[in-house]
Design a protein around this motif. Sequence first.
Motif, PDB file in Angstrom:
ATOM      1  N   GLU A   1       1.110  -1.262  -0.095  1.00 14.80           N
ATOM      2  CA  GLU A   1      -0.048  -0.350  -0.095  1.00 14.80           C
ATOM      3  C   GLU A   1       1.287   1.206  -1.062  1.00 14.80           C
ATOM      4  O   GLU A   1       1.779   1.266   0.996  1.00 14.80           O
TER       5      GLU A   1
ATOM      6  N   ARG B   1      -5.425   2.924   0.131  1.00 13.91           N
ATOM      7  CA  ARG B   1      -6.290   1.932  -0.737  1.00 13.91           C
ATOM      8  C   ARG B   1      -5.896   1.919  -2.565  1.00 13.91           C
ATOM      9  O   ARG B   1      -6.407   1.572  -3.188  1.00 13.91           O
TER      10      ARG B   1
ATOM     11  N   PHE C   1      -2.618   0.283  -4.223  1.00 12.40           N
ATOM     12  CA  PHE C   1      -1.167  -0.473  -3.901  1.00 12.40           C
ATOM     13  C   PHE C   1      -0.352  -0.616  -5.552  1.00 12.40           C
ATOM     14  O   PHE C   1      -0.576  -0.089  -6.464  1.00 12.40           O
TER      15      PHE C   1
END
Length: 296
Positions: free
Chosen positions: A14, A18, A20
Amino acid sequence: MSTAPSGPRHGFVEVADRVFHARFPQWDVGVGLVLGRDGAVVIDTRASGVEGGEVVTAVREQFPHLRIGHVVNTHVHFDHTFGNIAFAGATIHAHDHVARDLESDAERIKGLFAADPGDGPELGYTAADVADVLATRLRGPDRTFATSATIDLGDRVVTLAHRGRGHTDGDIAIEVPDADTVFLGDLIEESAHPSLGSDSWPLEWSETLTSHLGWIGPATVVVPGHGRPVDEAFVRGQRDELRSVGEVLRERRLAGMPLADAQREPDGRLPYPLEHLAAAAACVWAQLDPEAEPAR
């Protein structure tokens, strides 16, 4: 077929809320993953159907209940698009020029690999990986755009933007505004210097990055096509290096220097090795005088 899995080095890490990023060993390609309430976006799919399948597996292992609704290709090259075939059920987004050029560029790269697999160990790939590339069936984009598009994930919107030519004529940025994160594909590279190939635009690349910098601030996470995430200062530095490349090559062309001489004449302003700029010089010669030089 590859005989062993080649998953991400450290899984999907990450890099923002949210958002990645994972790096895979073959060609050190990065893959992005943006999560939202209504599913996820995968950014780039690696170099073959097998490698794309490994991305799907890695996502499912880390996020078992996640639905991958969308895939975005940052540009046309095989190491970012050939894995598309593994993402059944997802909508694939890309610039108009990716749809235009995918088949011809795939034919080009498959021809090169068939003739000479290259120096695999340096770039993390094996003969089996090359075989997977050659065996891959293409899947092109389902939705394309010229300048901008959006993907609605329910509680956040991902923006796709084309702001000029550089590494190719179809490079895009994928922006996640609420997380202050931008994926720039191969417009930026961290693990090596930028790749100036036969379909690059050295005279325009730096200005394209300048346009993207309008949406990048000191705290923005910038994810390159290859290597670790970087920051605004890194993008500005690489932009300035690419500007130097364009300026030197333009000077040489306008001065009437023969292409072969331009490809071997040193210049302290050039930030990258001359042997890596031969194709860039040919592109500049063709762009400034298309009638005088063979087409790129």
